[in-house]
Structure formats: C-alpha cells, structure tokens
Write a protein that holds these residues in place. Structure first.
Motif, mmCIF file in Angstrom:
data_model
loop_
_atom_site.group_PDB
_atom_site.id
_atom_site.type_symbol
_atom_site.label_atom_id
_atom_site.label_comp_id
_atom_site.label_asym_id
_atom_site.label_seq_id
_atom_site.Cartn_x
_atom_site.Cartn_y
_atom_site.Cartn_z
ATOM 1 N N GLU A 81 5.558 -1.425 -12.613
ATOM 2 C CA GLU A 81 5.502 -0.564 -11.417
ATOM 3 C C GLU A 81 4.493 -1.048 -10.387
ATOM 4 O O GLU A 81 4.177 -0.320 -9.444
ATOM 5 C CB GLU A 81 5.152 0.870 -11.836
ATOM 6 C CG GLU A 81 6.166 1.511 -12.769
ATOM 7 C CD GLU A 81 5.773 2.915 -13.196
ATOM 8 O OE1 GLU A 81 4.624 3.329 -12.883
ATOM 9 O OE2 GLU A 81 6.595 3.601 -13.826
ATOM 10 N N LEU A 82 3.991 -2.267 -10.533
ATOM 11 C CA LEU A 82 2.900 -2.723 -9.676
ATOM 12 C C LEU A 82 3.238 -2.680 -8.194
ATOM 13 O O LEU A 82 2.361 -2.453 -7.353
ATOM 14 C CB LEU A 82 2.468 -4.144 -10.063
ATOM 15 C CG LEU A 82 1.416 -4.263 -11.166
ATOM 16 C CD1 LEU A 82 1.075 -5.730 -11.398
ATOM 17 C CD2 LEU A 82 0.163 -3.471 -10.820
ATOM 18 N N GLU A 83 4.495 -2.922 -7.862
ATOM 19 C CA GLU A 83 4.876 -2.935 -6.445
ATOM 20 C C GLU A 83 4.655 -1.572 -5.793
ATOM 21 O O GLU A 83 4.582 -1.475 -4.566
ATOM 22 C CB GLU A 83 6.327 -3.374 -6.290
ATOM 23 C CG GLU A 83 6.558 -4.846 -6.608
ATOM 24 C CD GLU A 83 7.936 -5.313 -6.208
ATOM 25 O OE1 GLU A 83 8.658 -4.524 -5.568
ATOM 26 O OE2 GLU A 83 8.298 -6.454 -6.544
ATOM 27 N N THR A 84 4.543 -0.525 -6.604
ATOM 28 C CA THR A 84 4.328 0.821 -6.083
ATOM 29 C C THR A 84 2.937 0.998 -5.491
ATOM 30 O O THR A 84 2.739 1.787 -4.564
ATOM 31 C CB THR A 84 4.497 1.859 -7.227
ATOM 32 O OG1 THR A 84 5.781 1.701 -7.812
ATOM 33 C CG2 THR A 84 4.324 3.281 -6.717
ATOM 34 N N TYR A 85 1.962 0.228 -5.984
ATOM 35 C CA TYR A 85 0.556 0.521 -5.699
ATOM 36 C C TYR A 85 -0.004 -0.307 -4.544
ATOM 37 O O TYR A 85 0.319 -1.483 -4.380
ATOM 38 C CB TYR A 85 -0.276 0.316 -6.966
ATOM 39 C CG TYR A 85 0.161 1.252 -8.069
ATOM 40 C CD1 TYR A 85 -0.198 2.595 -8.040
ATOM 41 C CD2 TYR A 85 0.989 0.807 -9.103
ATOM 42 C CE1 TYR A 85 0.244 3.470 -9.023
ATOM 43 C CE2 TYR A 85 1.432 1.673 -10.085
ATOM 44 C CZ TYR A 85 1.061 3.005 -10.035
ATOM 45 O OH TYR A 85 1.498 3.869 -10.998
ATOM 46 N N ASP A 86 -0.841 0.366 -3.777
ATOM 47 C CA ASP A 86 -1.525 -0.273 -2.653
ATOM 48 C C ASP A 86 -2.919 -0.758 -3.049
ATOM 49 O O ASP A 86 -3.420 -1.721 -2.470
ATOM 50 C CB ASP A 86 -1.661 0.731 -1.494
ATOM 51 C CG ASP A 86 -0.326 1.315 -1.072
ATOM 52 O OD1 ASP A 86 0.484 0.551 -0.516
ATOM 53 O OD2 ASP A 86 -0.086 2.511 -1.317
ATOM 54 N N ILE A 87 -3.529 -0.080 -4.007
ATOM 55 C CA ILE A 87 -4.891 -0.399 -4.427
ATOM 56 C C ILE A 87 -4.946 -0.426 -5.950
ATOM 57 O O ILE A 87 -4.440 0.476 -6.611
ATOM 58 C CB ILE A 87 -5.902 0.652 -3.913
ATOM 59 C CG1 ILE A 87 -5.861 0.736 -2.381
ATOM 60 C CG2 ILE A 87 -7.324 0.343 -4.387
ATOM 61 C CD1 ILE A 87 -6.675 1.902 -1.822
ATOM 62 N N SER A 136 3.629 -10.967 1.425
ATOM 63 C CA SER A 136 2.461 -10.535 2.205
ATOM 64 C C SER A 136 2.794 -9.453 3.214
ATOM 65 O O SER A 136 1.950 -9.083 4.034
ATOM 66 C CB SER A 136 1.860 -11.736 2.942
ATOM 67 O OG SER A 136 1.407 -12.704 2.026
ATOM 68 N N SER A 137 4.026 -8.916 3.167
ATOM 69 C CA SER A 137 4.396 -7.878 4.125
ATOM 70 C C SER A 137 3.701 -6.556 3.820
ATOM 71 O O SER A 137 3.651 -5.666 4.672
ATOM 72 C CB SER A 137 5.915 -7.669 4.134
ATOM 73 O OG SER A 137 6.364 -7.192 2.870
ATOM 74 N N LYS A 138 3.158 -6.424 2.624
ATOM 75 C CA LYS A 138 2.451 -5.209 2.250
ATOM 76 C C LYS A 138 0.956 -5.485 2.182
ATOM 77 O O LYS A 138 0.531 -6.549 1.743
ATOM 78 C CB LYS A 138 2.946 -4.695 0.888
ATOM 79 C CG LYS A 138 2.300 -3.382 0.450
ATOM 80 C CD LYS A 138 2.977 -2.814 -0.791
ATOM 81 C CE LYS A 138 2.354 -1.501 -1.216
ATOM 82 N NZ LYS A 138 3.057 -0.868 -2.345
ATOM 83 N N GLU A 139 0.160 -4.508 2.615
ATOM 84 C CA GLU A 139 -1.286 -4.633 2.546
ATOM 85 C C GLU A 139 -1.758 -4.093 1.198
ATOM 86 O O GLU A 139 -1.599 -2.907 0.906
ATOM 87 C CB GLU A 139 -1.935 -3.851 3.689
ATOM 88 C CG GLU A 139 -3.452 -3.965 3.719
ATOM 89 C CD GLU A 139 -4.036 -3.185 4.891
ATOM 90 O OE1 GLU A 139 -3.656 -3.493 6.040
ATOM 91 O OE2 GLU A 139 -4.836 -2.274 4.654
ATOM 92 N N ARG A 140 -2.348 -4.955 0.371
ATOM 93 C CA ARG A 140 -2.820 -4.557 -0.952
ATOM 94 C C ARG A 140 -4.318 -4.836 -1.078
ATOM 95 O O ARG A 140 -4.844 -5.747 -0.443
ATOM 96 C CB ARG A 140 -2.070 -5.304 -2.056
ATOM 97 C CG ARG A 140 -0.568 -5.030 -2.107
ATOM 98 C CD ARG A 140 0.087 -5.807 -3.232
ATOM 99 N NE ARG A 140 1.518 -5.525 -3.330
ATOM 100 C CZ ARG A 140 2.459 -6.185 -2.667
ATOM 101 N NH1 ARG A 140 2.124 -7.175 -1.841
ATOM 102 N NH2 ARG A 140 3.731 -5.869 -2.813
ATOM 103 N N THR A 141 -4.957 -4.062 -1.954
ATOM 104 C CA THR A 141 -6.394 -4.192 -2.168
ATOM 105 C C THR A 141 -6.697 -4.217 -3.655
ATOM 106 O O THR A 141 -6.209 -3.365 -4.407
ATOM 107 C CB THR A 141 -7.152 -3.011 -1.527
ATOM 108 O OG1 THR A 141 -6.855 -2.960 -0.125
ATOM 109 C CG2 THR A 141 -8.662 -3.169 -1.713
ATOM 110 N N LEU A 142 -7.500 -5.190 -4.074
ATOM 111 C CA LEU A 142 -7.948 -5.307 -5.462
ATOM 112 C C LEU A 142 -9.450 -5.101 -5.491
ATOM 113 O O LEU A 142 -10.186 -5.749 -4.748
ATOM 114 C CB LEU A 142 -7.585 -6.684 -6.014
ATOM 115 C CG LEU A 142 -8.043 -7.010 -7.440
ATOM 116 C CD1 LEU A 142 -7.405 -6.060 -8.443
ATOM 117 C CD2 LEU A 142 -7.702 -8.464 -7.780
ATOM 118 N N VAL A 143 -9.934 -4.197 -6.362
ATOM 119 C CA VAL A 143 -11.352 -3.834 -6.405
ATOM 120 C C VAL A 143 -11.895 -4.023 -7.819
ATOM 121 O O VAL A 143 -11.289 -3.560 -8.794
ATOM 122 C CB VAL A 143 -11.565 -2.363 -5.973
ATOM 123 C CG1 VAL A 143 -13.055 -2.011 -6.022
ATOM 124 C CG2 VAL A 143 -11.001 -2.122 -4.578
#
Length: 306
Positions: A81-87, A136-143
């Motif tokens: 389900e990773l494509e679901t998440y933004d962060i 890269s069409s989606k903005e994602r953030t890894l923390v």
C-alpha cells in the motif's frame, strides 16, 4: 492563532496520508511528537489535514517506556500500500540500535530463513524511496527521527545529502554513512549537528533567510529571491504542474524530501515543519502556540521552488 488553514484556495485538499513504521522499543517522544502535531492540523473546520497509520512487524509493539500500541497493518501489507502514503516516518528508540547491533554481529540469513526486523524495515523505506524515483509526479517525504536516521543511513538513502541524529550517535551515523557510500556510489553524507535537516525541500531558500519561515540557518551560496508558495495550495499544485514534476525528478532520489532529526523534541519540530509546508505556516505556529511550545527550526540543505 488557529490550527485551521483559512486560505481561500479553490477545491478540496486531499488528506495527507502518514505511515509510522514502528518497531519494538520505539521512543515515545519520537512517535508522539509528530503524531500530536499532525492530529491537531486541519485544512478546514472538521477537515483533518493528516491521517496517521501505524505499521509494525507484529500486531502490537511496545515502546521503550512500556506503552503498547496496536498496529493498523503489518510491514508486508504496508509494502503493498506504499503508493497510498505521502509521508513515511521511522521513529528512533532502543529498538533501532538493537537491531542494527545484532545485524552487525550475526551472519546473513539463508534464503529459506524469515527476514529479520532490520531487513523488513530497511526494505520498507527503500521501497518508499524507489517509488519516488520511478514516479516523481507525487510529493513524498521520508523522515528518520533520532536513531531512526541510522536506519535511513544503513539503507543507503542519505548518500549525497545532509543528515543529523541524536547527539550521542553522530559517530555511529558517520560510520554507517561511510559504509553505505562504499556499498553504493561513493557519495558522502554531511552529518550535521542540527535540530533537523531537510533535503529536497519544495521551497527555494531565497537570499534573505530571515524571511523564510522554514529554515533557521543555511550555509550555501546565495540564491535568488524566492517566490515560494506555502501550504496546502502549494502542495496540491506541486503534483499538477509539469515543470514541478520535471524539476523534482532531476533531484536525488527523484526529489524525495528526506528529513532527519535529533532526539527529544526534534520529532515535534519536524512535524511542525511539515504542517507549515503542507498546510500553512500559520497553522503550524498556532499548534505550537496552543501548547506553549517554542518551535526550534533546523536547516534546509536543498530547496527548490516547485
């Protein structure tokens, strides 16, 4: 100040999906800090800006203080389900240090063995980064919060970037980053003694850093004045404009925003940064003010006005 975005941008703003990758002996403040900030932010009245999901290797996980949390999904389902998440956020804690230590002192598992917690968590964060590289069409953030940043270093996701971690772990972070560079493309990591470090930020820094609410200090060459758009409208627009996608794709890891922070209140400060960037700066300030909290900003290594 209010924890609601009062901007007049047209159209509904999608809820920002956050995945917390928890592990046994995770640090309470590393999880609770950003979670509290996210659940306090709203795009509009009765319209939460963020939705948080807990992934863990087992149905429940225990923090270093003994707090037990039920997982919403396991790591395997999170992968699908990773494509679901933004962060995606990896909190620190004794568990991260323990599994890294075990991995360095034990032999690799055979192909028939079950994956270790380190292998599962590493696979999850690497898959999230690979999603951004592919699309890269989606903005994602890894923390990575506190020692959670060590996991990102081990995974080789901090090469060519700036990073920080708990002050007691700077040396360990440097060693992990050097080992990752040897395994990878030899790109080094600048380990910085900062509250948090943001790579591939959406906003260009501008020449007058005092006018930029997203950064406390910066050491690069001067940049042209920024006309950076802030908040939820900018977040929506950043995934629509072709020039935004093209410029993001040219950045390392496909423009994946990578943030690492020190321990203590560092996780809450990162949460406030993300609220400011993805909802509005006023909402972030309102959340901090309502708690009598002083938001300590970090540094931005790379910014781009997209």
């Amino acid at each position: 100040m209010s924890a609601i975005d009062d901007s007049t941008a047209d159209g509904p703003t999608p809820t920002i999906q956050v995945l917390f990758a928890l592990h046994d002996l995770f640090s309470d403040p590393d999880y609770n800090g950003p979670r509290e900030v996210f659940t306090s932010a709203h795009h509009k009245p009765h319209s939460p800006a963020f939705k948080c999901t807990i992934a863990a290797p087992t149905p429940s996980v225990k923090s270093s203080s003994g707090l037990v949390l039920e997982a919403n999904i396991d790591y395997e389902k999170a992968q699908t389900e990773l494509e679901t998440y933004d962060i995606l956020i990896v909190p620190g804690g004794n568990g991260i240090e323990e599994i890294l230590t075990k991995a360095s002192t034990t032999s690799p598992l055979s192909s028939s063995s079950s994956p270790s917690p380190l292998q599962e968590l590493t696979a999850l964060v690497k898959a999230f980064a690979e999603l951004q590289v592919r699309n890269s069409s989606k903005e994602r953030t890894l923390v990575g919060v506190s020692s959670g940043a060590l996991l990102l270093a081990h995974a080789g996701l901090l090469q060519g970037m700036g990073a920080t971690t708990h002050p007691d772990l700077y040396t360990k972070m440097e060693l992990l980053c050097k080992e990752a560079a040897r395994r990878g493309d030899l790109k080094q990591t600048d380990v910085m003694e900062e509250n948090y470090v943001v790579n591939n930020a959406r906003f260009e820094l501008g020449e007058d850093l005092e006018e930029n609410p997203f950064v406390l200090s910066k050491r690069p060459d001067a940049r042209r004045k920024s006309v950076a758009r802030k908040g939820s409208n900018a977040w929506k627009e950043s995934v629509k404009r072709r020039e935004s996608v093209a410029r993001r794709a040219a950045l390392r890891l496909g423009g994946l925003r990578v943030i690492t922070s020190r321990g203590g209140d560092g996780g809450m400060d990162v949460g406030l940064y993300l609220v400011a960037a993805m909802v509005s700066h006023e909402v972030a300030e309102g959340i901090a003010e309502s708690r009598g909290y002083r938001w300590e900003k970090g540094v931005t290594v790379e910014g781009i006005d997209v």
